[in-house]
Design an enzyme around this catalytic site. Sequence first.
Site: not given
Lengths: 145, 413
Positions: B121, B198, B201, B224, B366
Amino acid sequence: MSEIDPNLLRDIIMDHYQYPRNHQLSEEPSYQSKHMASESCIDDITVQVKFDQDRIEDVRFDGQACTISTASTSIMSELVKGKTKEEANEIIRNYFSMIDQKEYDEDLLEEAIAFQNVGKQANRINCATIGWKALRDMIKESEGK
Amino acid sequence: MKIAECRKDFPILQRTMNHRPLVYLDNGATTLKPQPVIDAVMNYYTYLGANAHRGDYEMSAQVDAAYEGTRKKTAAFLNAHCPEEIIFNSGSSEGLNQVALMLSGQRLQAGDVILSDESEHASSVLPWIHASQIHQTKVEYIPLDEEGKITVENFKKALHDKVKVVCLAQVSNVLGFEAPVKEITKIAHEHGALVVVDGAQSTPHIPIDVQDLDVDFFVFSAHKMCGPTGVGVLYGKKELLDALDPVYYGGESNARFDRCGTLILKETPLKYESGTQPIEGVLGLGAAIDYIQSIGKDAIHAHEWELKQYFLEKAKALKTIHFYNEKAQSGICTFNVFDKGQMIPAQDVASFLNTKGIAVRSGTHCAKMLVDVLQVPGTCRASFYIYNTKEEVDQLVAALQEATLENCIGIFF
């Protein structure tokens, strides 16, 4: 607003999406180019214009784009070819008026009236105007010289 | 999982979109909010009210207890060693920028390499590209395998002596594959490289144990995972956070300063939280963690995977849908629709689904470098979460069945 059969308008867009006109870039240096990369979607097109003094001799485009950007740019390329810059500017002004749901001259826009309802999907207005903005900018730049 | 019960917790599911019941399948972008989260945010504005770490009055002490309570809760949620390893910020993007700036400015030398990959991303890779231009470091990419996955083997091939940082997503936001973070971290550490993950997700969907993964930094966003927007977490190992200096300076992060420039920062984590934080957001995050824990990550993940398999089975029968990530065991389904062998632009499909009340994402999501790997200009992404149902999948499939080029253009008339 035009009372033309919506199926006919849809077919105009289908036709210009599937068989886009002037859909090949020229390598001649006499063409000006403008690359337009949309900030909001994948549309990434290049529009070219060749001026013969005050007249638009040719318009071409290519790139990755959705149905609406491809068809709207294709229709634009046919509309302004052979027109003077002033005539083209008038067409462009009317097109943006139509997109903004304001008064416009239908006769000037010909097939481009197919995009009269594009504002129903607000996020797609950019698709219907990306190629038109490129041409508008290039005419403006050429006049500034 | 009792989905019918769960759906009652989300008041927004009562709304319509384009005069149809809302089918929200863009959970990779953001998730909807359950009542307990909304209540926690409201309670701050209607009852707690005060700033954190500042006042000598009851309201302020109540805010501190709730705010620091959420820090403890978050530490437990990630299985961090201690609450001091949890820094609140505005979300994953800020966390990744903070780490890139801190490490680039304080730890890396010119010529050092940061390893990323082409499925990342923008928020994971752009901070390093930006920092590389200032600090003369270099970003290199782990090659993806033919499915678009990161493998330990390819990571080993990309690793060399100059690599000082590895920064990657635990779960890719486009394809939904889980990267072998634990194995990669072990190898990276053997080579003296730090690992930044990261978790935007992954955190909402799978159990996270930062001690087991042994990563050095880990970020996620509250929104999220049913929490408020504008708030997130940067986890860092205590010794690293103690040794590094923050990116931002201001109120509440310092203990003393004078006109000569002498500055004594507060201890970790408060030295990283300059200015007033999104307090209502932090409290909402606490409520979101409670909510997610009450359902359980294993149940969430199993539910999403079940929906994905159901969708794959139904959609494949249409013969017009091409999937790019069938094997990715997550709730992320990336696909394109074909009409007479011709791909319909993803945005046209998404706009068509919108007219049916169905929200999906279209485009590059993205991750703009992935376009070259998948060799398509864009995709549609349907991403499931706890409140989605098989009935909603049925509605999606029914809509996709109607998604011809003609109908996608027909929405404008």
